[in-house]
Design an enzyme around this catalytic site. Structure first.
Site, PDB file in Angstrom:
ATOM      1  N   SER A 181      64.079  17.658  16.892  1.00  0.00           N
ATOM      2  CA  SER A 181      64.867  18.901  16.934  1.00  0.00           C
ATOM      3  C   SER A 181      65.469  19.032  18.321  1.00  0.00           C
ATOM      4  CB  SER A 181      63.968  20.108  16.671  1.00  0.00           C
ATOM      5  OG  SER A 181      64.660  21.299  17.008  1.00  0.00           O
ATOM      6  N   TYR A 194      55.376  23.940  17.511  1.00  0.00           N
ATOM      7  CA  TYR A 194      56.500  23.202  16.926  1.00  0.00           C
ATOM      8  C   TYR A 194      57.154  22.315  17.983  1.00  0.00           C
ATOM      9  CZ  TYR A 194      60.887  22.446  14.362  1.00  0.00           C
ATOM     10  OH  TYR A 194      61.966  21.879  13.730  1.00  0.00           O
TER      11      TYR A 194
HETATM   12  N1  NAP Z   1      66.676  23.750   9.893  1.00  0.00           N
HETATM   13  C1  NAP Z   1      66.781  23.579  11.199  1.00  0.00           C
HETATM   14  O1  NAP Z   1      67.416  24.384  11.914  1.00  0.00           O
HETATM   15  C2  NAP Z   1      66.159  22.367  11.852  1.00  0.00           C
HETATM   16  C3  NAP Z   1      66.523  22.066  13.182  1.00  0.00           C
HETATM   17  C4  NAP Z   1      65.965  20.970  13.799  1.00  0.00           C
HETATM   18  C5  NAP Z   1      65.062  20.163  13.105  1.00  0.00           C
HETATM   19  N2  NAP Z   1      64.725  20.470  11.813  1.00  0.00           N
HETATM   20  C6  NAP Z   1      63.778  19.581  11.144  1.00  0.00           C
HETATM   21  O2  NAP Z   1      64.336  19.104   9.944  1.00  0.00           O
HETATM   22  C7  NAP Z   1      63.293  18.694   9.062  1.00  0.00           C
HETATM   23  C8  NAP Z   1      63.599  19.199   7.670  1.00  0.00           C
HETATM   24  O3  NAP Z   1      63.535  20.618   7.666  1.00  0.00           O
HETATM   25  P1  NAP Z   1      64.612  21.523   6.928  1.00  0.00           P
HETATM   26  O4  NAP Z   1      65.274  22.349   7.950  1.00  0.00           O
HETATM   27  O5  NAP Z   1      65.435  20.677   6.030  1.00  0.00           O
HETATM   28  O6  NAP Z   1      63.668  22.522   6.109  1.00  0.00           O
HETATM   29  P2  NAP Z   1      63.119  22.481   4.609  1.00  0.00           P
HETATM   30  O7  NAP Z   1      64.217  22.697   3.646  1.00  0.00           O
HETATM   31  O8  NAP Z   1      61.968  23.423   4.613  1.00  0.00           O
HETATM   32  O9  NAP Z   1      62.601  20.987   4.419  1.00  0.00           O
HETATM   33  C9  NAP Z   1      61.333  20.552   4.803  1.00  0.00           C
HETATM   34  C10 NAP Z   1      61.015  19.315   3.984  1.00  0.00           C
HETATM   35  O10 NAP Z   1      59.766  18.781   4.463  1.00  0.00           O
HETATM   36  C11 NAP Z   1      58.924  18.595   3.338  1.00  0.00           C
HETATM   37  N3  NAP Z   1      57.515  18.721   3.714  1.00  0.00           N
HETATM   38  C12 NAP Z   1      56.917  19.706   4.443  1.00  0.00           C
HETATM   39  N4  NAP Z   1      55.597  19.473   4.524  1.00  0.00           N
HETATM   40  C13 NAP Z   1      55.357  18.321   3.842  1.00  0.00           C
HETATM   41  C14 NAP Z   1      54.190  17.567   3.556  1.00  0.00           C
HETATM   42  N5  NAP Z   1      52.973  17.939   3.991  1.00  0.00           N
HETATM   43  N6  NAP Z   1      54.306  16.424   2.835  1.00  0.00           N
HETATM   44  C15 NAP Z   1      55.521  16.030   2.374  1.00  0.00           C
HETATM   45  N7  NAP Z   1      56.663  16.699   2.610  1.00  0.00           N
HETATM   46  C16 NAP Z   1      56.572  17.835   3.323  1.00  0.00           C
HETATM   47  C17 NAP Z   1      59.338  19.683   2.349  1.00  0.00           C
HETATM   48  O11 NAP Z   1      58.973  19.293   1.044  1.00  0.00           O
HETATM   49  P3  NAP Z   1      57.799  19.983   0.177  1.00  0.00           P
HETATM   50  O12 NAP Z   1      57.687  21.408   0.611  1.00  0.00           O
HETATM   51  O13 NAP Z   1      58.276  19.795  -1.224  1.00  0.00           O
HETATM   52  O14 NAP Z   1      56.569  19.190   0.481  1.00  0.00           O
HETATM   53  C18 NAP Z   1      60.847  19.652   2.516  1.00  0.00           C
HETATM   54  O15 NAP Z   1      61.400  18.641   1.724  1.00  0.00           O
HETATM   55  C19 NAP Z   1      61.999  19.229   9.675  1.00  0.00           C
HETATM   56  O16 NAP Z   1      61.300  18.186  10.298  1.00  0.00           O
HETATM   57  C20 NAP Z   1      62.493  20.232  10.688  1.00  0.00           C
HETATM   58  O17 NAP Z   1      61.577  20.415  11.737  1.00  0.00           O
HETATM   59  C21 NAP Z   1      65.252  21.548  11.176  1.00  0.00           C
END
Ligand code: NAP
Length: 303
Positions: A181, A194
């Site tokens: 991130s 985080y």
């Molecule tokens: N959104 C932002 O602003 C942002 C910014 C920087 C970085 N990120 C990073 O991007 C990544 C994806 O997040 P997102 O923003 O797309 O949010 P999201 O829609 O909540 O996606 C999170 C994904 O991670 C999976 N996940 C969580 N815990 C898990 C586990 N124990 N085992 C397997 N899968 C798991 C979830 O699937 P299930 O719940 O089905 O398991 C979901 O597919 C994360 O690493 C986050 O830190 C996000």
């Protein structure tokens, strides 16, 4: 820096405090629609693994790789969303296979990785994306929250890499991309866990890049900026309010492009990194953040 405590961001920084009190609508449980299809493309014939492909950035990346010809194996815990993403990709002519797996569980990760490699006869690219976020002052953070977040965001990436690397070495090379991130470049109040987890995976990336370069394996991190996913969207907001909040969020926090990213924009960054054109790039943490990392914003108090 980016993933703020929801109420703080929306109620304070973005100046849309009223939105938290508005009538709740059920959050959309469906995968986002978008371009999918497999005719030709940069990743034709490649086998791609994605952790956390059931929603958000991971889901967009599954669709994007499949649209460019890859066979994509992805995991997540929510079976109904996994099946939905699988269906969306297949209906558009792509190839994606969902496996229920929890990245906190070593046996589950091994089953997912080894099973996908067996089924698709190898591995070329892995996007280790699964992640969660807790927001709380450090002294109020419980040991259970620390373990859950670290086991997902840091240990989950380690476990995935541990099982992916032997297959990539056997293949004679490949690429691992980890989702960190842009917020991890700095500290952030209420997000110490985080931030720590995301900095940890950047350290893993740098060291692994040095260890496995000789095997033709590239290892890089992508650093998304504020991205429109369930991770930052308050669960009870209706769509119209969220659209307004997003505009304010982008204006206030994204110094360069002044807008929140779509998951598809981050997925495009992942594919660009993974493409052969960047074959000499390894050990880097690349912000795809609309210019957040380029600026150090100073918000003035209202007087
Ligand atoms: N959104 C932002 O602003 C942002 C910014 C920087 C970085 N990120 C990073 O991007 C990544 C994806 O997040 P997102 O923003 O797309 O949010 P999201 O829609 O909540 O996606 C999170 C994904 O991670 C999976 N996940 C969580 N815990 C898990 C586990 N124990 N085992 C397997 N899968 C798991 C979830 O699937 P299930 O719940 O089905 O398991 C979901 O597919 C994360 O690493 C986050 O830190 C996000």
């Amino acid at each position: 820096m980016l993933e703020h405590r929801r109420r703080t961001v929306l109620g304070g920084a973005a100046g849309v405090g009223a939105i938290a009190t508005l009538t709740a609508l059920p959050r959309r449980a469906s995968a986002q629609q978008g371009r999918t299809g497999s005719a030709g493309g940069r990743f034709q014939g490649k086998v791609v693994l994605v952790t956390g492909g059931t929603s958000g950035i991971g889901e967009a990346t599954v669709r994007a790789f499949a649209a460019e010809g890859a066979t994509v194996a992805f995991c997540g815990r929510r079976r109904h969303l996994g099946r939905h993403v699988e269906r969306v990709v297949r209906e558009a002519g792509g190839q994606a296979v969902y496996t229920h797996a929890d990245v906190r569980d070593p046996r589950s990760v091994q089953r997912f990785v080894d099973g996908a490699v067996r089924r698709h006869d190898g591995l070329d690219i892995a996007f280790n994306n699964a992640g969660i976020q807790y927001s709380a002052p450090l002294h109020e953070t419980t040991l259970e929250q620390w373990d859950d977040l670290m086991n997902t965001n840091a240990r989950g990436v380690f476990l995935a890499m541990r099982h992916q690397l032997p297959h990539l070495i056997e293949r004679g090379g490949g690429h691992i991309i980890v989702n960190s991130s842009v917020g991890a470049l700095v500290g952030r109040p209420d997000l110490s866990l985080y931030q720590a987890s995301k900095q940890a995976v950047q350290a893993l990336v740098k060291s692994a890049a040095l260890e496995y370069g000789r095997h033709g394996v590239r290892v890089n991190a992508i650093l998304p900026g504020i991205t429109d996913t369930a991770m930052i969207r308050p669960p009870d907001l209706d769509d119209a309010t969220w659209e307004r909040a997003k505009v304010a969020l982008g204006e206030l926090n994204v110094d360069g492009l002044k807008s929140v990213a779509t998951p598809d924009q981050i997925a495009a960054g992942v594919l660009a990194l993974a493409a052969d054109e960047f074959g000499y790039l390894t050990g880097v943490s690349l912000p795809v953040d609309g210019g957040i990392a380029a600026g150090r914003r100073m918000l003035l108090p209202e007087v």
